[in-house]
Design an enzyme around this catalytic site. Structure first.
Site, mmCIF file in Angstrom:
data_model
loop_
_atom_site.group_PDB
_atom_site.id
_atom_site.type_symbol
_atom_site.label_atom_id
_atom_site.label_comp_id
_atom_site.label_asym_id
_atom_site.label_seq_id
_atom_site.Cartn_x
_atom_site.Cartn_y
_atom_site.Cartn_z
ATOM 1 C CG HIS A 189 4.180 -5.326 -1.150
ATOM 2 N ND1 HIS A 189 3.290 -4.296 -1.304
ATOM 3 C CD2 HIS A 189 4.878 -5.039 -0.029
ATOM 4 C CE1 HIS A 189 3.443 -3.424 -0.322
ATOM 5 N NE2 HIS A 189 4.403 -3.857 0.452
ATOM 6 C CB CYS A 486 14.138 -12.935 12.086
ATOM 7 S SG CYS A 486 14.634 -11.240 12.459
#
Length: 557
Positions: A189, A486
């Site tokens: 994160h 991506c």
């Protein structure tokens, strides 16, 4: 004269920062015991707990709405923890037995943390989020300020064992010039959000405890090196040069092309209408990854066809004339969707996720496809749909057949090594492919991408991974099929140049990274990109790969 202390970690966000260090102070553990709550006050205590949990969930939800891309997703998941019915039930059960609210919250959270830790992998990473949510609820119950990173009086380089998503998402890049953590990995994160905010970041810095608070430190997010008490004049010059580069990047307005005019398609990763609107404010020409599952993380039952169509239509109303690439539900593993995930899998990253959920409930995929086709009808740009976690030719043929029957372009994600190895045969079945570098790296290197001890393995610059990406790109050229990237690799400016040099036709990333990638590509020629690509394919390790790419692209190593 004291020798300069130079240490290394895993680089994840490029850039140079020079400032004083500031360690994040840990939150003290709540006391384990306290007097029992009298029976007459237990109902009131339960109401206090619910109010505190609601307040924390609402604050996290509000913060998620103001953030971009993955940062928003992460905060939304954290808010979901505070709303979780099972967790609340466990807390209320303890309060009903006389345990005070603070201790009940602590005990119930630890129960879930132990369960997640036992499952390992992606679930184990959530323990940090759980404990952060616990601390926020406890602070609310005790009337204390919500735990957070304090706002410094001057720019700093932030040091921490690890950072909770709610803290990382609220960082101010003007004050937090860089971040180094002892734990974490390239796709943690902290890494993802720092990349969106363009804050230089190094993770898995195992010797970080050797750096004390308030020391002058220079860090290089390209090499992973950080040095205490460097030569002041040299450090200031390097940091100033890098600050100018980043300022140019923030001011970049396109077009997306190399220095010699080779056009590059830059697209945005989004998850809902709000993030699509933010992407429209950038130089992105369309959407390269609509992550549909993130709209349903807190949805207990499958939405109706009408509700799904309405949600998707709100996204298809963006980017008139631009390309929109939709990924069907990538439920499972680190993205549990209640109506589309198999619970209690021993190894969810290798379990029923992505397209594999159709083996459990084929109707779920068919209904989503019908909703997407309906929603895309009024969008006048190219509308493409791709499936995640495709592993066999039969899967690709079946999925693409369904999409083409409905009049849209059909593609697959390349995340599984088997698909990359047999890419020429897959190219015959699809209209396009998009490489998900986060999972491809994890599976190629057989290393959990959330495990800090394995961060060097899950580096996107790993030569084995880049070799497979090159193989895929060359197959795309040979078959005349578009090859996009991506995953998080697309947001690394130097790596983006390498990917273009390999023959990748489009790059999709968080909106905040587009100007940095576009600016970097505008500084180099296509030939330099190709030379960098050739060089990294000969590199024995990620450090060397970065160095040879930097040399070919004309940047510092």
């Amino acid at each position: 004269m004291e020798a300069q202390l130079t240490l290394t970690g895993t680089p994840v966000v490029p850039g140079i920062a020079y400032a004083k260090t500031a360690w994040v102070q840990g939150v003290p553990e709540p006391p384990e015991t306290a007097p029992d709550v009298p029976e007459s006050e237990r109902e009131t205590a339960q109401e206090q707990f619910v109010a505190a949990a609601d307040a924390v969930a609402q604050r996290l939800t509000t913060r998620a709405a103001s953030m971009v891309g993955t940062a928003s997703d992460i905060l939304a998941v954290s808010a979901g923890f505070a709303r979780d019915k099972g967790w609340r039930k466990e807390v209320n059960k303890r309060i009903a037995g006389g345990t005070p609210p603070v201790q009940s919250v602590t005990q119930a959270t630890q129960l879930f943390a132990d369960i997640f830790s036992a499952q390992g992998g992606l679930m184990e990473e959530r323990v940090t989020d759980l404990l952060d949510m616990r601390n926020r609820v406890v602070a609310e119950l005790e009337g204390h300020p919500e735990p957070s990173i304090p706002t410094p009086d001057e720019p700093i380089i932030l040091l921490a064992d690890d950072l909770a998503p709610a803290d990382t998402a609220g960082l101010d890049p003007e004050l937090i010039l860089g971040i180094i953590t002892r734990l974490g990995g390239p796709t943690s994160h902290t890494s993802i959000i720092c990349r969106q905010l363009s804050i230089p970041c190094i993770v898995a810095a195992r010797d970080l405890e050797a750096v004390s608070d308030g020391k002058l430190l220079i860090m290089d997010g390209d090499s992973g090196e950080y040095s205490v008490d460097p030569d002041r004049e040299q450090a200031e010059a390097l940091a100033h040069e890098d600050a100018l580069r980043r300022q140019r990047a923030r001011e970049w307005q396109g077009p997306a092309e190399t220095l010699d005019g080779y056009p590059v398609e830059l697209l945005a990763n989004i998850q809902d209408r709000a993030s699509a609107l933010r992407a429209e404010q950038t130089e992105a020409t369309g959407i390269g990854l609509f992550r549909t599952e993130l709209s349903f993380l807190n949805t207990p039952v499958e939405p109706s066809l009408e509700d799904q169509s309405a949600l998707y239509r709100s996204v298809f109303s963006s980017f008139p004339g631009g390309k929109i690439v939709v990924r069907t539900l990538d439920a499972g593993s680190d993205k549990p969707v209640a109506f589309a995930s198999v619970p209690n899998e021993e190894n969810p990253a290798l379990g029923v996720r992505g397209l594999r959920t159709s083996g459990v409930d084929e109707g779920l995929l068919l209904r989503q496809i019908d909703a997407l086709v309906s929603a895309s009808a009024d969008h006048d740009g190219p509308n493409w749909i791709m499936a995640p976690m495709v592993s066999t030719i039969a899967e690709a043929r079946w999925f693409c057949g369904m999409i083409r029957e409905r009049g849209l372009k059909a593609g697959i994600m390349i995340e599984v090594p088997a698909t990359a190895i047999m890419i020429d045969q897959f190219m015959e079945e699809v209209d396009f492919v998009s490489i998900g570098t986060n999972d491809l790296t994890q599976y190629v290197m057989a290393a959990d991408r959330t495990n800090a001890n394995l961060a060097t393995y899950t580096d996107n610059w790993q030569p084995a991974v880049l070799t497979l990406i090159n193989l895929i790109a060359q197959s795309g050229i040979a078959h005349g099929k578009p090859v996009g990237v991506c995953g998080e690799a697309a947001a690394d400016p130097n790596l983006a140049a390498v990917l273009i040099g390999m023959g990748v036709t489009s790059l999709s990333m968080a909106s905040g990274a587009i100007s940095y990638v576009g600016s970097r590509l505008s500084e180099v020629t296509l030939e330099q990109c190709q030379q960098a690509a050739e060089a990294v394919l000969q590199a024995p390790d990620p450090i060397t790969a970065r160095q040879v790419a930097s040399a070919a692209l004309g940047t510092h190593a």
